[in-house]
Design a protein around this motif. Structure first.
Motif, PDB file in Angstrom:
ATOM      1  N   PHE A   1     -71.559  20.877  25.365  1.00 34.45           N
ATOM      2  CA  PHE A   1     -70.196  20.591  24.920  1.00 34.45           C
ATOM      3  C   PHE A   1     -70.188  19.371  24.005  1.00 34.45           C
TER       4      PHE A   1
ATOM      5  N   ASP B   1     -72.637  15.908  28.983  1.00 36.53           N
ATOM      6  CA  ASP B   1     -72.194  17.277  28.780  1.00 36.53           C
ATOM      7  C   ASP B   1     -70.666  17.331  28.852  1.00 36.53           C
ATOM      8  N   ARG B   2     -70.102  17.917  29.906  1.00 31.32           N
ATOM      9  CA  ARG B   2     -68.646  18.077  29.986  1.00 31.32           C
ATOM     10  C   ARG B   2     -67.950  16.908  30.692  1.00 31.32           C
TER      11      ARG B   2
ATOM     12  N   TYR C   1     -62.939  15.428  32.049  1.00 29.74           N
ATOM     13  CA  TYR C   1     -63.798  16.592  32.288  1.00 29.74           C
ATOM     14  C   TYR C   1     -63.254  17.770  31.493  1.00 29.74           C
ATOM     15  N   ALA C   2     -64.139  18.446  30.766  1.00 31.67           N
ATOM     16  CA  ALA C   2     -63.751  19.604  29.965  1.00 31.67           C
ATOM     17  C   ALA C   2     -63.884  20.866  30.810  1.00 31.67           C
TER      18      ALA C   2
ATOM     19  N   ILE D   1     -58.923  19.907  28.776  1.00 30.06           N
ATOM     20  CA  ILE D   1     -59.601  18.699  29.254  1.00 30.06           C
ATOM     21  C   ILE D   1     -58.691  17.939  30.216  1.00 30.06           C
TER      22      ILE D   1
ATOM     23  N   ALA E   1     -70.971  10.613  26.780  1.00 29.72           N
ATOM     24  CA  ALA E   1     -70.836  12.009  27.178  1.00 29.72           C
ATOM     25  C   ALA E   1     -72.025  12.462  28.010  1.00 29.72           C
TER      26      ALA E   1
ATOM     27  N   TRP F   1     -67.618  16.490  22.174  1.00 36.30           N
ATOM     28  CA  TRP F   1     -66.306  15.889  22.355  1.00 36.30           C
ATOM     29  C   TRP F   1     -65.586  15.594  21.046  1.00 36.30           C
TER      30      TRP F   1
ATOM     31  N   THR G   1     -62.744  23.819  29.975  1.00 31.31           N
ATOM     32  CA  THR G   1     -63.164  24.817  28.985  1.00 31.31           C
ATOM     33  C   THR G   1     -63.448  24.054  27.694  1.00 31.31           C
ATOM     34  N   ASP G   2     -63.733  24.773  26.617  1.00 33.93           N
ATOM     35  CA  ASP G   2     -63.969  24.106  25.337  1.00 33.93           C
ATOM     36  C   ASP G   2     -62.702  23.466  24.788  1.00 33.93           C
TER      37      ASP G   2
END
Length: 229
Positions: free
Chosen positions: A38, A138-139, A183-184, A190, A136, A40, A186-187
């Protein structure tokens, strides 16, 4: 004669069987699918709710003083933009505006003695423009943020019989500092959880023909959900 013919046949069959047993079947390795990491980078807009508790000091021109502590729920919107560098450091800008129900009724004193009066204080709204710095994973995005804060406070002064002596409001500029975690899910979706400390500076009031000053600080926790573009 029959035995002589069978012997070569058996020998040939045995040889082919041994060769078949020794043959190695090479299979293709399974295809490895690497999930994309992912990123940001991008703009976002969201909504937030939270709870605020404040700590203030009120003093007027005739040496009356009070310690208002407004607290209550808040709700608002926020927008911003992040940029993720190749080393996973994320730098961003963030702005928000929130209405609050934070209020308090405090006793009034003079020289340490109670005065037959009370002060109602309301923090009507808050806003901020901040820089954010995060890393970051990842998510996940833990971050710190700080910048300029704004707030509007209303004050009402009542005598001992509950009669309104005077009221006023003022908007002040201060600073804010906080930390949070995003936290994401989904794409694009958030979530955010954040703690923030704010010093709103001084609010000046003209109440009942006199002047008064209130300085106010606050702590708050906020939870938000944003859409990333």
């Amino acid at each position: 004669m029959r035995r002589l013919l069978l012997a070569p046949t058996l020998l040939l069959a045995t040889s082919f069987g041994a060769m078949a047993a020794d043959a190695v079947v090479i299979e293709s390795p399974p295809e490895v699918i690497i999930a994309p990491v992912f990123n940001w980078t991008g703009a976002y807009i969201g909504g937030e709710v939270g709870y605020l508790w404040g700590d203030g000091d009120y003093a007027d021109s005739v040496l009356n003083y009070a310690t208002p502590e407004p607290d209550g729920w808040l709700g608002g919107v926020y927008v911003g933009y992040n940029y993720q560098f190749t080393n996973n450091v994320v730098l961003g800008v963030d702005a928000d505006f929130a209405w609050t129900g934070a209020d308090d009724t405090s006793a009034v004193f003079n020289g340490g003695l109670p005065v037959p009066a009370s002060l109602d204080s309301d923090l009507d709204w808050t806003g901020a423009a901040r820089l954010r710095l995060g890393y970051a994973v990842d998510r996940f995005l833990p971050y710190i943020a700080g910048g300029v804060a704004f707030g509007k406070v209303s004050g009402s002064y009542y005598d001992g019989g509950g009669v309104l002596v005077g009221s006023d409001d003022d908007t002040s500029v201060g600073w804010t500092l906080g930390a949070g975690l995003e936290y994401a899910f989904t794409d694009n979706l958030i979530g955010r959880a954040e703690y923030r400390y704010t010093d709103f500076g001084d609010f000046d009031f003209a109440i009942g023909g006199g002047t008064a000053t209130t300085d106010l600080t606050s702590n708050d926790v906020r939870f938000g959900l944003a859409w990333k573009f």
